[in-house]
Design a protein around this motif. Structure first.
Motif, PDB file in Angstrom:
ATOM      1  N   SER A 195       0.729  -1.505  -0.080  1.00  0.00           N
ATOM      2  CA  SER A 195       0.056   0.110   0.239  1.00  0.00           C
ATOM      3  C   SER A 195       0.805   0.782  -0.276  1.00  0.00           C
ATOM      4  O   SER A 195       0.490   1.752  -0.570  1.00  0.00           O
ATOM      5  N   LEU A 196       2.020   1.290   0.633  1.00  0.00           N
ATOM      6  CA  LEU A 196       2.840   2.489   0.576  1.00  0.00           C
ATOM      7  C   LEU A 196       3.808   2.484  -0.276  1.00  0.00           C
ATOM      8  O   LEU A 196       3.590   3.941  -0.799  1.00  0.00           O
ATOM      9  N   CYS A 197       3.552   1.516  -1.083  1.00  0.00           N
ATOM     10  CA  CYS A 197       4.710   2.051  -3.065  1.00  0.00           C
ATOM     11  C   CYS A 197       3.313   2.076  -3.137  1.00  0.00           C
ATOM     12  O   CYS A 197       3.689   3.114  -4.469  1.00  0.00           O
ATOM     13  N   LEU A 198       1.871   1.555  -3.568  1.00  0.00           N
ATOM     14  CA  LEU A 198       1.042   2.258  -4.450  1.00  0.00           C
ATOM     15  C   LEU A 198       0.864   3.532  -3.880  1.00  0.00           C
ATOM     16  O   LEU A 198       0.232   4.343  -5.022  1.00  0.00           O
ATOM     17  N   ALA A 199       0.799   3.802  -3.351  1.00  0.00           N
ATOM     18  CA  ALA A 199       0.386   6.020  -2.309  1.00  0.00           C
ATOM     19  C   ALA A 199       1.542   6.510  -2.631  1.00  0.00           C
ATOM     20  O   ALA A 199       1.291   7.507  -3.331  1.00  0.00           O
TER      21      ALA A 199
END
Length: 458
Positions: free
Chosen positions: A321-325
């Motif tokens: 999720s952090l990478c996507l964000a």
């Protein structure tokens, strides 16, 4: 349909699939909220009256206060219900959803009568000038009728995702906002109702969304309940909802309060500054709302993993999720920075207001690259039920950090452009604070010997 069926994707789907399947409906919902907000301002802007644009900008913070009540029960209820389902406590999840529905509805009815009686003094209190007070009062008085429906729709657009029904949550939000957007041009421009038309369209959208969610919750397709017999305040239900819901709603309330403050401070530089700031905030919402959608989309998934004691899957979801964000943040920042001119011009014809709007929009977008990380961290903390870290983070971004910076920038620099810079400076400070709080949350809430279920597909 049972809890095992609806939450299967929380337990067994590969992490990318589990994240994307929850995030996409949530982002689509936020896109529709964004489109509705932009449509309101756009069609009011077509009246060629910047005072009407300024009036809606002034009245919006009061409206956000009641959305905050929906967030209290929505975010708090989602966090608790997701953890309860992860632990296998389906009956308590029903009690929680019934508690959120009836408590929110009662607060909504009380709030509706309060605003209907005191709309004008409220508008004066939140920064309406002599030129905007009549428009702002008219808008807020009509919107007040929809407050109970607003709270219910905002509550259950979140809670329904906790039972693994992200698409159903999306449909109610999308169709409600779509109706609002359809009625906006008809009532604002076709009927020449101006700000009253925008308010009527808003009420109609919220009424539909609330009815849609209520129908779903009364059907056999939902594992949750809003039946009075399932209402329960004890057994740590109220405290469980408020532990996360109060910090989440405080953030929204403080956002409203800080908007009131900046509107009041900005009004010292003229109504065109207020109009420009209101439009700049709308432009910035293009980035913010998409990233809020990402953050809220993963919260039920993280909450379920936490409730099930699956540390490995929790952190796999968080990392993805952090990478996507980060990727989304960078792309949207570039798009909005480069497109600020046409976006602002779509709402404001007045050259003075446009100049301020353009300047403020590019200042606000400075926060863009880190906003996704911020909203993922906020929802990751909320998913664990960590009340104190959630509270600290919530009161810091729009309160303990922003408000002192706002007054400091106004006193030191004494101009509207630097006043707007207080928000991005606050956002970068908040991300650092969020990272620290999440670190301590992990140490406190994830026990070293947390049992993990047998290997799941990551």
């Amino acid at each position: 349909m049972n809890s095992k069926d609806t939450t299967e994707i929380f337990k067994n789907a590969p992490v990318p699939k589990a994240v994307i399947s929850n995030v996409i409906p949530s982002i689509i919902s936020m896109i529709m909220v964004l489109a509705y907000n932009l449509a309101d301002t756009f069609f009011i802007g077509q009246t060629k009256n910047p005072y009407m644009v300024a009036a809606v900008s002034v009245a919006t913070p009061a409206f956000l206060l009641f959305m905050a009540v929906g967030m209290l029960f929505g975010i708090g209820g989602t966090s608790l219900i997701a953890r309860m389902l992860g632990e296998g406590h389906g009956e308590k999840a029903k009690n929680t959803s019934a508690f959120c529905f009836w408590s929110g509805l009662v607060i909504g009815l009380i709030s509706m009568f309060f605003i209907l009686i005191f709309a004008r003094p409220v508008c004066r209190l939140i920064g309406a000038s002599d030129d905007t007070i009549d428009h702002a009062t008219q808008y807020l008085s009509i919107v007040a009728i929809g407050i109970p429906f607003l709270i219910v729709s905002n509550t259950f657009s979140n809670i329904i995702r906790a039972e693994g029904n992200a698409q159903k949550a999306m449909i109610g939000m999308v169709v409600g906002n779509l109706l609002n957007m359809i009625f906006d041009p008809i009532m604002i421009l076709g009927f020449h109702w101006n700000v009253a038309g925008a308010a009527v369209a808003t009420v109609m959208g919220n009424v539909f969304a609330a009815c849609f969610y209520t129908t779903h919750l009364l059907s056999k397709k939902s594992i949750l309940s809003i039946r009075p017999k399932d209402y329960k305040i004890g057994d740590r239900i109220a405290t469980g909802v408020f532990a996360i819901g109060v910090p989440a709603s405080l953030n929204s309330m403080l956002m409203s309060f800080s908007n009131i403050l900046i509107n009041n401070l900005m009004s010292g530089y003229g109504d065109m500054c207020v109009a420009g700031l209101g439009v700049a905030m709308k432009v910035n919402m293009i980035v913010v709302m998409l990233l809020i959608g990402l953050g809220t989309g993963i919260q039920p998934l993280l909450g379920y993993c936490f409730g099930a004691g699956n540390r490995k899957r929790y952190f796999a979801v968080l990392k993805f999720s952090l990478c996507l964000a980060l990727g989304m943040s960078l792309i949207m920042t570039v798009i909005c920075y480069c497109g600020a001119g046409p976006l602002v011009r779509a709402f404001l014809d007045d050259d003075s207001a446009f100049g301020y709007g353009m300047s403020f929009a590019r200042i606000y977008i400075y926060s863009g690259p880190i906003m996704g990380i911020l909203f993922v961290l906020i929802n990751a903390i909320q998913s664990t039920g960590a009340a104190i870290p959630s509270l600290i983070l919530s009161v810091s971004r729009q309160g303990l950090l922003f408000i002192p910076l706002l007054f400091t920038f106004n006193a030191v620099f004494g101009n509207a452009t630097m006043l707007a810079l207080a928000q991005p400076v606050t956002d970068y400070c908040t991300v650092l604070l969020g990272a620290v709080l999440f670190y301590f949350t992990c140490k406190r809430y994830f026990k070293p010997k947390t049992p993990e279920p047998e290997s799941l597909s990551d």
